[in-house]
Design an enzyme around this catalytic site. Structure first.
Site, short mmCIF file in Angstrom:
data_model
loop_
_atom_site.label_atom_id
_atom_site.label_comp_id
_atom_site.label_asym_id
_atom_site.label_seq_id
_atom_site.Cartn_x
_atom_site.Cartn_y
_atom_site.Cartn_z
N GLU A 186 0.81 -1.22 0.00
CA GLU A 186 0.00 0.00 0.00
C GLU A 186 0.84 1.27 0.00
OE1 GLU A 186 -3.12 0.80 -0.47
OE2 GLU A 186 -3.44 -1.32 -0.93
N ALA A 209 9.63 -8.15 -4.30
CA ALA A 209 9.51 -9.58 -4.59
C ALA A 209 8.05 -9.91 -4.88
CB ALA A 209 10.03 -10.40 -3.40
N PRO A 252 8.72 53.01 13.99
CA PRO A 252 10.00 52.74 14.65
C PRO A 252 10.49 51.30 14.54
CG PRO A 252 8.24 52.87 16.25
CD PRO A 252 7.61 53.20 14.94
N ASP A 288 15.22 52.37 3.57
CA ASP A 288 16.44 52.60 4.34
C ASP A 288 16.83 51.33 5.07
OD1 ASP A 288 16.13 55.13 3.51
OD2 ASP A 288 15.39 55.92 5.40
N LYS A 348 20.59 53.94 3.90
CA LYS A 348 20.91 55.18 4.60
C LYS A 348 20.79 54.94 6.09
CE LYS A 348 20.72 59.43 2.37
NZ LYS A 348 21.99 59.60 2.96
N GLY A 372 10.39 55.52 10.94
CA GLY A 372 9.69 56.53 11.74
C GLY A 372 8.70 57.30 10.90
N ASP A 373 8.76 58.60 11.01
CA ASP A 373 7.95 59.47 10.16
C ASP A 373 8.86 60.01 9.06
OD1 ASP A 373 5.39 61.06 9.74
OD2 ASP A 373 6.93 62.60 9.75
N THR A 397 7.01 58.60 14.65
CA THR A 397 8.43 58.91 14.73
C THR A 397 9.08 58.29 15.96
OG1 THR A 397 10.00 60.73 14.59
CG2 THR A 397 8.08 61.08 15.99
N ALA A 398 10.40 58.13 15.90
CA ALA A 398 11.13 57.46 16.99
C ALA A 398 10.89 58.14 18.33
CB ALA A 398 12.62 57.43 16.67
N MET A 434 19.92 60.41 16.13
CA MET A 434 21.31 60.19 15.67
C MET A 434 22.30 60.84 16.65
SD MET A 434 20.71 60.82 11.60
CE MET A 434 19.47 62.10 11.77
N1 SAH Z 1 12.50 59.50 10.24
C1 SAH Z 1 12.96 58.82 11.42
C2 SAH Z 1 14.31 59.32 11.87
C3 SAH Z 1 15.42 59.07 10.90
S1 SAH Z 1 16.98 59.50 11.53
C4 SAH Z 1 11.90 58.94 12.53
O1 SAH Z 1 10.96 59.70 12.38
O2 SAH Z 1 12.03 58.25 13.55
C5 SAH Z 1 17.50 57.97 12.25
C6 SAH Z 1 17.51 58.09 13.74
O3 SAH Z 1 16.20 57.89 14.26
C7 SAH Z 1 18.34 57.05 14.46
O4 SAH Z 1 19.70 57.39 14.48
C8 SAH Z 1 17.75 57.09 15.84
O5 SAH Z 1 18.19 58.23 16.55
C9 SAH Z 1 16.28 57.31 15.53
N2 SAH Z 1 15.54 56.04 15.50
C10 SAH Z 1 14.95 55.45 14.45
N3 SAH Z 1 14.32 54.31 14.83
C11 SAH Z 1 14.52 54.20 16.16
C12 SAH Z 1 14.13 53.26 17.14
N4 SAH Z 1 13.40 52.18 16.82
N5 SAH Z 1 14.53 53.45 18.41
C13 SAH Z 1 15.25 54.53 18.75
N6 SAH Z 1 15.65 55.44 17.87
C14 SAH Z 1 15.30 55.29 16.59
#
Ligand code: SAH
Length: 464
Positions: free
Chosen positions: A22, A43, A226, A249, A271, A303-304, A332-333, A384
C-alpha cells in the site's frame, strides 16, 4: 523551518522505490505524474505495480534491492513497511548518494513528500513537518475546493503566451493583463468553449490591454514607524500592498519588508546615520526613474518620513521630473521612545514645547540655542545622537545646565531588543559608552523614565 520546500526537476532523473504494498502504491501514484525514470524493487508487487510495469511506466525488479542496484539514483523511497528492511535499503541508498525517504518515518528521512494539490503546472505543496497530518489534509481539501480544475489548463496556455505578453511594459500593465486573464477573461472563455476558445481569446485580450493608456507612475513617501510592524499605519500597509517598487532605508525591519507584495522590487539604499550609504542624488534619481517607468513606488523611511529624512530633496526631484507623490505619515522614533518610558513629550507646567534635534549637525548651533536647551524643564529628543553625546554634554554644561538633568537613551524603541538607559547629563558619555548600543537610539534631554514604567519587563534598569 526544518524542511525547506523546493521543486525538483525530475526529467531524466532516476527515482528508486523498494516495496510493493500500500505504501509503495501511494508514493508511486504521485511519482508517476513526473517524467522521472522509476525503478521498483519488490519480490511480491501489488497487481497495479505489475500493470504499470507492463505498460512501460516503470521498471519492475521482482527481487530485494541490492547494493549494485542504485547507480545514478537521485531519490530513494524505502516503502517496504518493515523497519528492518527499510533500514537496510535506506543505508544502501544513502551509500549510493541518494536522498532517502523512509515512508512514515520522519526521523530517518532526508526529505518528506508533502501533501499535493495538483493543477499542473500549478502545484501546491503542503507540509507540517509531521506535526499535524490532519491539518495538511484539511488545508489540501480546502485548496482542492477553492482552485478551479481549469486552473492548470489556464496556466499551461498562459505559459505559452508569456513571450507575446512581453509586448506590454513590465510591471503594472503586464500584471493587470495576467490578472485579467486568470481571474476574469480566461475562466470565462474556458467555460464558454474550452481550451481553444481560451487560446483565441488571449490575442484579443492582449490587444485590448495594449490599447489601454499607460497608468502613470506615482511615489508614496511612507513612514514605516519605529520598527514594530504593528505600529505601521493602515495606509502604510495598503501602500506596501500595492507597491511595484519599495525603496527603503537600512533601518526598516525585515518584518515590515515582508509585508510588501511578493513581486515587488525591494531596493535597499542603506541610509543609516554614519554608515555607508547611497548618495542622496542617486536615491532621488532612482525614485524618479522607477516612477517614470510607470511604477507605483513606495519610498519607505523609518519613523515618520518628514523627520530627519531628507524628504524635501526627494520631493523636489519628483516635482522637477513631473512625477506625482503623496506622503503617508508614520510614528516617529521620539513618539515610540517616550511611550517606552511611560512619559509624555509635553507636560503642563514643565515644558510647553519640545525640540527634535539631530546629533548630525549640532556643531552649527548658535549660543542662544544652547542657552535655551540648558534651561530647567526643557525637553529635547535627539536623533542620531550617540556620537555627539560628549559634545552635547560639554555645550550644555558650558551654558549652565544642571549636571543632574535627567537624560534617557532608548535603543531600538518598539522592537523586541528595546533597551533603556536612564542617566544624567553628568554621566551620559560614560554610561553610553558602557552600554555599547549598536542599534538606532534616541536621546531624551530632560526626561527620566516614569517610575511605574520600570515595572514593564522590557524596560531594563541595569544601566539606571
Ligand atoms: N524619520 C525617522 C528618523 C530618521 S533619523 C523617525 O521619524 O524616527 C534615524 C535616527 O532615528 C536614528 O539614528 C535614531 O536616533 C532614531 N531612530 C529610528 N528608529 C529608532 C528606534 N526604533 N529606536 C530609537 N531610535 C530610533
Amino acid at each position: 523551518m526544518q524542511h525547506f520546500p523546493i521543486f525538483l526537476a525530475t526529467a531524466g532523473r532516476r527515482i528508486v522505490l523498494s516495496g510493493g504494498g500500500e505504501a509503495a502504491l501511494a508514493k508511486l501514484r504521485l511519482l508517476l505524474k513526473t517524467p522521472a525514470r522509476i525503478s521498483v524493487f519488490a519480490a511480491k508487487p501489488a497487481p497495479e505495480i505489475a500493470a504499470w510495469a507492463a505498460a512501460g511506466k516503470l521498471e519492475l525488479r521482482r527481487q530485494a534491492l541490492q547494493a549494485g542496484d542504485l547507480d545514478g539514483t537521485a531519490l530513494f523511497y524505502a516503502a517496504d513497511e518493515d523497519a528492518a528492511e527499510d533500514a537496510r535499503t535506506a543505508t544502501l541508498a544513502r551509500a549510493a548518494g541518494a536522498l532517502v525517504n523512509v515512508v512514515d518515518n520522519l526521523e530517518d528521512s532526508d526529505f518528506i513528500t508533502p501533501a499535493i494539490v495538483d493543477r499542473d503546472p500549478v502545484t501546491v505543496a503542503i507540509g507540517t513537518e509531521g506535526a499535524a497530518p490532519v491539518l495538511a489534509r484539511v488545508i489540501k481539501a480546502d485548496l482542492e475546493a477553492r482552485l478551479p480544475v481549469t486552473l492548470g489548463a489556464l496556466a499551461r496556455i498562459g505559459k505559452g503566451f508569456r513571450k507575446m505578453a512581453e509586448a506590454l511594459p513590465l510591471g503594472r500593465p503586464r500584471r493587470d493583463f495576467w490578472a485579467d486573464y486568470y481571474f476574469n477573461a480566461g475562466p470565462r472563455a474556458m467555460d464558454h468553449g474550452g481550451e481553444d476558445s481560451v487560446r483565441d481569446r488571449l490575442d484579443a485580450l492582449l490587444d485590448d490591454h495594449l490599447a489601454r493608456p499607460a497608468r502613470p507612475g506615482h511615489v508614496a513617501f511612507v513612514g514605516a514607524g519605529p520598527g514594530d510592524p504593528e505600529l505601521l499605519t493602515l495606509k502604510a500597509r495598503r501602500a506596501l500592498d500595492k507597491a511595484d517598487v519599495v525603496i527603503h532605508d537600512r533601518l526598516i525591519s525585515p518584518e515590515i519588508l515582508e509585508l510588501a507584495r511578493r513581486e515587488a522590487i525591494l531596493v535597499d539604499v542603506g541610509k543609516e546615520g554614519f554608515g555607508p550609504s547611497t548618495p542622496q542624488g542617486e536615491i532621488d534619481a532612482l525614485i524618479v526613474a522607477h516612477a517614470r517607468q510607470g511604477a507605483q513606488v513606495v519610498r519607505l523611511k523609518s519613523g515618520d518620513c518628514t523627520v530627519f529624512g531628507r524628504l524635501d530633496e526627494e520631493i523636489d526631484a519628483c516635482d522637477a521630473a513631473g512625477v506625482t507623490w503623496h506622503i503617508v505619515p508614520g510614528i516617529t522614533a521620539a513618539s515610540a521612545s517616550v511611550a517606552a518610558i511611560g512619559q509624555s513629550l509635553t507636560r503642563r507646567g514643565r515644558n510647553s514645547a519640545v525640540r527634535f534635534l539631530t546629533g548630525h549637525d549640532m556643531q552649527g548651533f548658535a549660543d542662544h540655542d544652547w542657552a535655551q536647551l540648558a534651561r530647567p524643564g526643557e525637553v529635547a529628543a535627539i536623533y542620531m545622537g550617540k556620537k555627539s553625546a560628549r559634545f552635547v554634554q560639554g555645550r550644555l554644561l558650558m551654558h549652565g545646565a544642571d549636571r543632574a538633568t535627567p537624560v534617557t537613551v532608548i535603543e531600538n524603541a518598539s522592537r523586541p531588543e528595546q533597551r533603556v538607559l536612564a542617566t544624567t547629563l553628568d554621566a551620559l558619555p560614560a554610561d553610553l559608552a558602557d552600554a555599547e548600543m549598536h542599534g538606532p537610539a534616541l536621546t531624551f534631554l530632560g526626561l527620566a523614565p516614569r517610575a511605574a514604567a520600570a515595572a514593564v519587563p522590557n524596560l531594563q534598569k541595569e544601566f539606571a
